[in-house]
Enzyme design. Structure first.
Site, PDB file in Angstrom:
ATOM      1  N   CYS A 163       0.867  -1.171   0.000  1.00  0.00           N
ATOM      2  CA  CYS A 163       0.000   0.000   0.000  1.00  0.00           C
ATOM      3  C   CYS A 163       0.905   1.222   0.000  1.00  0.00           C
ATOM      4  O   CYS A 163       1.589   1.499   0.981  1.00  0.00           O
ATOM      5  CB  CYS A 163      -0.898   0.021   1.234  1.00  0.00           C
ATOM      6  SG  CYS A 163      -1.958   1.486   1.329  1.00  0.00           S
ATOM      7  N   GLU A 215      -4.078   0.151  -5.494  1.00  0.00           N
ATOM      8  CA  GLU A 215      -3.058  -0.818  -5.888  1.00  0.00           C
ATOM      9  C   GLU A 215      -2.903  -0.728  -7.398  1.00  0.00           C
ATOM     10  O   GLU A 215      -3.828  -0.284  -8.102  1.00  0.00           O
ATOM     11  CB  GLU A 215      -3.446  -2.243  -5.485  1.00  0.00           C
ATOM     12  CG  GLU A 215      -3.566  -2.494  -3.998  1.00  0.00           C
ATOM     13  CD  GLU A 215      -2.240  -2.455  -3.242  1.00  0.00           C
ATOM     14  OE1 GLU A 215      -1.194  -2.176  -3.873  1.00  0.00           O
ATOM     15  OE2 GLU A 215      -2.253  -2.703  -2.032  1.00  0.00           O
TER      16      GLU A 215
END
Length: 230
Positions: free
Chosen positions: A2, A109
Site C-alpha cells: 500500500c 493498488e
C-alpha cells in the site's frame, strides 16, 4: 503493498468509533482531506499510549525505529509484512507493544501502471492495521511519531490486481490490537486470518492515473470500456 491511499474523514466520527476521548484528539496534527496520500506525508493514527488511553493524532508515514541514526533508512518502511514484522529489526519492537489503526477512506493498488481503487461498501471507514514508533534526531530534538501500514497476501480476486493488500482490523479485534500489554507477535496469525475474511467485502475499480489530487481520482474510468485485468 500500500503506497497510496485516500483520506477524507470526519475526525470527530473517527474518535467516537474508536472510543477516543475529546481531550485525546490532536486536531492540529491531523491531515487535511486528500485522495493521494503518499509515504512520508502526514496521516492519522489511533493508538494507545503508555497512559492506557487511546489517542487520535497525526504521524509521519514511514516508520523510523527509535534506534535509527537517520530519518531516512536504506530500505522503505511505509509497509511492513504481516509474515515478518515481528522479527524484522525495524518493526519488531513496535509489533510487540506499539500497534495502531490507520483510518482510511480507501486505498490504491497497481496492475502494471494501471491504478485501482479499493474501498468498503457504502464507503465505510477502513481500519488499516499499523505499527508506530517515536523517533528523534538527537537528544535535544523533539520526538516525532512515525507509522507504517501492515500488508498481507491479497485475497480472492484482488490478487488479479496485486499480490498484496493492507491488513484490515475487524471491530472485534480493535481492543486487543491496540492493547500495549498484549504481545503483538502472538496476534499476527489470528489477525491475518480475520483481516483476510473482512477484506473479501471490499469493492474495487480502475481509476485514472494519480497525477493530481481531489475526489475525482477515485471515480471509475468510463464504464463503457471493459475492464481487462489480463
Amino acid at each position: 503493498m500500500c503506497r497510496r491511499f485516500a483520506l477524507d474523514l470526519d475526525w470527530d466520527a473517527v474518535a467516537s468509533q474508536f472510543a477516543v476521548d475529546e481531550d485525546d484528539v490532536r486536531v492540529d496534527t491531523l491531515p487535511q482531506p486528500s485522495y493521494n496520500i503518499a509515504p512520508t506525508q502526514n496521516i492519522g493514527v489511533v493508538a494507545q499510549g503508555k497512559d492506557g488511553r487511546r489517542h487520535l493524532t497525526g504521524a509521519y508515514w514511514s516508520l523510523v525505529p527509535r534506534w535509527s541514526a537517520s530519518k531516512v533508512l536504506s530500505y522503505p518502511t511505509y509497509n511492513a509484512r504481516v509474515e515478518s514484522a515481528h522479527v524484522k529489526p525495524a518493526f519488531a519492537e513496535s509489533t510487540k507493544s506499539m500497534r495502531a489503526i490507520i483510518p482510511a477512506s480507501g486505498y490504491y493498488e497497481w496492475k502494471g501502471r494501471r491504478p485501482f481503487y479499493f474501498h468498503a461498501p457504502h464507503d465505510e471507514l477502513l481500519s488499516l492495521a499499523g505499527l508506530y514508533s517515536w523517533w528523534r534526531s538527537s537528544p535535544a530534538s523533539p520526538w516525532q511519531l512515525t507509522a507504517t501500514i501492515i500488508t498481507c497476501p491479497a485475497a480472492d480476486e484482488f490478487v488479479k490486481v496485486h499480490d498484496r493488500m493492507p491488513l484490515l482490523v475487524p471491530r472485534n479485534m480493535v481492543a486487543s490490537w491496540l492493547d500495549r500489554s498484549v504481545d503483538g507477535a502472538a496476534l499476527l496469525d489470528s489477525m491475518r486470518e480475520a483481516g483476510t475474511m473482512l477484506s473479501r467485502r471490499l469493492q474495487f475499480h480502475e481509476v485514472a492515473p494519480l497525477n493530481s489530487d481531489g475526489k475525482r481520482l477515485i471515480q471509475p474510468l468510463d464504464s463503457t470500456e471493459p475492464m481487462r485485468l489480463f
